[in-house]
Structures are given as C-alpha cells and as structure tokens.
Design a protein around this motif. Structure first.
Motif, short mmCIF file in Angstrom:
data_model
loop_
_atom_site.label_atom_id
_atom_site.label_comp_id
_atom_site.label_asym_id
_atom_site.label_seq_id
_atom_site.Cartn_x
_atom_site.Cartn_y
_atom_site.Cartn_z
N LEU A 95 0.85 -1.31 0.04
CA LEU A 95 0.03 -0.16 -0.01
C LEU A 95 0.72 1.40 -0.17
CD1 LEU A 95 -2.94 -0.83 2.47
CD2 LEU A 95 -2.92 -1.07 -0.02
N LEU A 96 1.74 1.15 0.58
CA LEU A 96 2.97 2.41 0.71
C LEU A 96 3.57 2.79 -0.63
CD1 LEU A 96 4.68 1.93 3.88
CD2 LEU A 96 2.95 3.56 3.35
N TYR A 97 3.73 1.60 -1.65
CA TYR A 97 4.52 1.95 -2.80
C TYR A 97 3.61 2.98 -3.69
CZ TYR A 97 6.38 0.94 -7.32
OH TYR A 97 7.15 0.92 -8.58
N PRO A 98 2.60 2.60 -4.00
CA PRO A 98 1.93 3.60 -4.97
C PRO A 98 1.53 4.97 -4.41
CG PRO A 98 0.18 1.77 -4.13
CD PRO A 98 1.66 1.50 -3.71
N ALA A 99 1.29 5.24 -2.76
CA ALA A 99 1.33 6.44 -2.41
C ALA A 99 2.71 6.88 -2.41
CB ALA A 99 0.97 6.08 -0.80
N LEU A 100 3.80 6.50 -2.20
CA LEU A 100 5.05 7.34 -2.28
C LEU A 100 5.31 7.56 -3.94
CD1 LEU A 100 7.66 8.23 -1.02
CD2 LEU A 100 8.63 5.76 -1.35
N THR A 101 4.85 6.57 -4.82
CA THR A 101 4.96 6.85 -6.15
C THR A 101 4.28 8.21 -6.43
OG1 THR A 101 5.30 4.72 -6.78
CG2 THR A 101 4.64 6.25 -8.52
N LEU A 102 3.10 8.47 -5.93
CA LEU A 102 2.41 9.65 -6.28
C LEU A 102 3.26 10.95 -5.48
CD1 LEU A 102 -0.35 11.31 -7.01
CD2 LEU A 102 -1.13 10.79 -4.67
N VAL A 103 3.70 10.75 -4.41
CA VAL A 103 4.55 11.92 -4.00
C VAL A 103 5.83 12.09 -4.97
CG1 VAL A 103 6.03 12.79 -2.03
CG2 VAL A 103 4.15 11.54 -1.67
N VAL A 104 6.52 11.03 -5.45
CA VAL A 104 7.50 11.13 -6.42
C VAL A 104 7.19 11.93 -7.78
CG1 VAL A 104 9.23 9.96 -7.67
CG2 VAL A 104 8.87 9.61 -5.48
N ILE A 105 6.19 11.52 -8.49
CA ILE A 105 5.63 11.98 -9.60
C ILE A 105 5.11 13.51 -9.54
CG2 ILE A 105 5.08 9.69 -10.65
CD1 ILE A 105 1.95 10.78 -10.12
N VAL A 106 4.72 13.91 -8.38
CA VAL A 106 4.44 15.31 -8.16
C VAL A 106 5.65 16.18 -7.59
CG1 VAL A 106 3.23 17.05 -6.55
CG2 VAL A 106 1.94 14.91 -7.54
N ALA A 107 6.60 15.72 -6.86
CA ALA A 107 7.75 16.39 -6.34
C ALA A 107 8.44 16.63 -7.66
CB ALA A 107 8.63 15.53 -5.33
N THR A 108 8.73 15.66 -8.69
CA THR A 108 9.74 15.72 -9.68
C THR A 108 9.12 16.42 -10.94
OG1 THR A 108 8.95 13.67 -10.48
CG2 THR A 108 10.93 13.62 -9.01
N ALA A 109 7.72 16.95 -10.76
CA ALA A 109 6.81 17.91 -11.66
C ALA A 109 6.82 17.02 -12.88
CB ALA A 109 7.68 19.03 -12.02
N ASN A 110 6.68 15.86 -13.11
CA ASN A 110 6.52 14.86 -14.13
C ASN A 110 4.95 14.75 -14.26
OD1 ASN A 110 8.83 13.73 -15.34
ND2 ASN A 110 9.60 13.47 -13.40
N HIS A 111 4.15 14.93 -13.19
CA HIS A 111 2.77 14.54 -13.49
C HIS A 111 1.96 15.56 -12.58
CE1 HIS A 111 2.86 11.02 -15.91
NE2 HIS A 111 3.82 10.63 -15.36
N PHE A 112 0.63 15.79 -12.99
CA PHE A 112 -0.35 16.51 -12.14
C PHE A 112 -1.04 15.43 -11.47
CE2 PHE A 112 -0.28 19.39 -15.75
CZ PHE A 112 -0.01 20.74 -14.86
N TRP A 113 -1.45 15.51 -10.00
CA TRP A 113 -2.21 14.60 -9.44
C TRP A 113 -3.37 14.12 -10.12
CZ3 TRP A 113 -7.50 14.85 -7.89
CH2 TRP A 113 -7.93 16.03 -7.77
N LEU A 114 -4.00 14.76 -11.28
CA LEU A 114 -4.81 14.25 -11.90
C LEU A 114 -4.72 13.35 -12.92
CD1 LEU A 114 -7.32 17.38 -12.55
CD2 LEU A 114 -7.83 15.39 -11.21
N ASP A 115 -3.27 13.23 -13.30
CA ASP A 115 -2.99 12.33 -14.23
C ASP A 115 -2.78 11.12 -13.22
OD1 ASP A 115 -2.34 14.38 -15.70
OD2 ASP A 115 -0.05 14.40 -15.27
N ALA A 116 -2.77 11.11 -12.08
CA ALA A 116 -2.83 9.76 -11.29
C ALA A 116 -4.29 8.99 -11.24
CB ALA A 116 -2.29 10.16 -9.71
#
Length: 302
Positions: A237-258
């Motif tokens: 469960l932690l893996y996708p949650a951390l991935t969400l933080v990473v894609i946002v922090a690196t400015a590769n995605h909006f959270w709506l992309d998730a």
C-alpha cells in the motif's frame, strides 16, 4: 459371426448387442456431431482457465509487449500547443478545486538535495524494477493467479495508449511561466527519459494517464491481496502512495494524471474479471489440473 464387440483405447474388447454396419455408422456420426460443440466449448473454457505459465513465452511476451507499448507511445504525434493548452486546463481545474499543490511540493522537495536526487532515481528505475519483480514473484509463487494479474497490467497499459493519443498533456515541468522545476535537469541526475539528453527518445507530452501510478498501484494491490505477511501488505500500500509523491515532487505529473492511471487500472481489473470470472487473488494459487477427456468407445464389427 455377426456379433458386435467394443474396442477401447487400451485394446480390450467387450461383447455388446448385435449392431448393423449402418447403425454403427449412424452412432459414430451422432457421437461426432455431439462432440464437436462440446470440443469447441471445452477449448474456449480452457483458454479462460488459468494455466501454469511458461517462462520463455512470458519473457518473450513481456519484451514484445513493452517494445510495442514504447513504440506506439513515442509514435503519437507530439502536439505541443494542444498539450500545453490541456495542461493549463488541468491546472485551472485543480485551482478551482483548491488542490493545486504540485508547485509547493515540487519546490519544497527540491530544496533538499539528497531527497530530490533519490526521487529522481526512484522515478527512473523502480517503475520497471518493482513491476517486473512482482511478475516474477507471481510466476514463481502464485502461478495460478499470474495470467489474470498479467492481463490486468496489459489491459491497463493498452488503454493508457488511447489516452496518450486522445489527450496529449504536458507535464508541469514543461509548462511555460508557471515556475515548476525540472529536477533531473537542475540536479544533473541520470533519470527520466523525458529530460536531458534522452528526451528525444520519448514522447514529452504523454502525461495523461500516469502509468507510474497505474503500474505502482497494480503492484501494490496485487501484493496486498495475495501476500500473507502483514509487513508485505503494508509495503504494498505504501508503494503507490510514495510513487504519487515522487511524480508530483519531480514535476512529471499533475495529481489528476494519477486519477487517470487509477481509471485505467480499474478497466484492467474489469477486463480480467470478465475473462477469468474472478479477481486474480481469488483464483487458485496453483492451476487446477484439467480432468482427462473421457475415452471414446467405438463399436467394432467382428
């Protein structure tokens, strides 16, 4: 003379009531006619039944599938103007919801060099490593659930390609005048194929849906549903949650992309359920051995 015997596959013969040649032929034709639809149904049922995967077939299938995915994804025309227009719309929608936190997260994490560099490498590598690792784990420990779980992953990825074509979207780091930081460029880390010298090898405007989320959530849910150890379920469960933080922090995605990635995964699970009649974790751990077909007994004239 004139008595009909029955010969089985093993060669044993048994006596039966007398039967004429015409009756024997008719019996064979009737048996064959009845067997044909049953055989077709049996073959179809066999296709929908989990079977033990074969290692070389799976390696070839995954390699060809990922090559095809990359080829199609990168072949989608890079519609820069439309992608930037869509990015502006996404950002406006998030602001209207009061949830446009990408800029704040991007700048906050970028201020901690060791953390953002770690996230750059996380974004570039774990996307593949963990997904392949879960596939290998399923193959070795849960072969009866492997095919259904793999279908979820493949269907999720396939429908994502439709999103890339229909809705080109620029990631936040490529937006003009919004102040997002391209962390791979700033910290000169080897990482995303969407930045630096590798950017020409990848479609820059295929941000919606996020397959980092689609794949990581697939990994997390499969681990959570299949693994028995509590610590493994928590990590899942932690893996996708951390991935969400990473894609946002690196400015590769909006959270709506998730959110788009989650919807694609939902489609994948639905398709797998319709095909196998069950969710992957509810299937037998080891494929159930199919019963041997019943032996035909033909009347033989003696």
């Amino acid at each position: 003379m004139g008595e009909t015997t029955v010969k089985t596959i093993e060669g044993r013969t048994t006596g039966t009531s007398p039967m004429t040649t015409d009756e024997s032929t008719e019996a064979r034709e009737a048996a064959g006619a009845a067997e044909a639809p049953r055989s077709r149904f049996a073959r179809f049922k066999e296709l929908r039944s989990p079977r033990r995967p074969r290692i070389w077939f799976e390696i070839l299938l995954i390699a060809v599938s990922y090559w095809t995915y990359s080829l199609i994804r990168n072949a989608v025309p890079e519609q820069k103007a439309k992608a930037l227009e869509n990015a502006d719309w996404i950002l406006s929608a998030e602001r209207a919801l009061g949830l446009d936190f990408e800029h704040a997260v991007n700048h906050a994490v970028n201020s901690v060099t060791w953390l953002i560099v770690t996230m750059n490498y996380y974004y570039a590598t774990l996307h593949f490593i963990v997904t392949i690792g879960v596939l290998v784990w399923l193959y070795r420990r849960h072969p009866g659930r492997y095919a259904a779980a793999r279908l979820v992953l493949f269907a999720t990825t396939a429908v994502a390609l439709v999103g890339y074509y229909l809705y080109p979207l620029a990631p936040p780091r490529l937006m003009e005048g919004q102040g997002y930081i391209d962390t791979v460029l700033v910290h000169e880390t080897w990482g995303s194929m969407a930045s630096g010298d590798l950017k020409n090898m990848s479609n820059q405007y295929a941000a919606m849906p996020s397959m980092h989320i689609g794949w990581s959530l697939w990994c997390g849910l499969i681990i959570f549903m299949v693994a028995k150890a509590p610590w493994a379920k928590i990590l899942g469960l932690l893996y996708p949650a951390l991935t969400l933080v990473v894609i946002v922090a690196t400015a590769n995605h909006f959270w709506l992309d998730a959110v788009g990635g989650v919807l694609c995964l939902g489609f994948g699970f639905l398709l797998s359920y319709l095909w196998y009649g069950s969710l992957p974790h509810r299937l037998p751990k080891v494929p159930v051995r199919e019963p041997e077909p019943r032996r035909r007994i033909w009347p033989v004239r003696t």
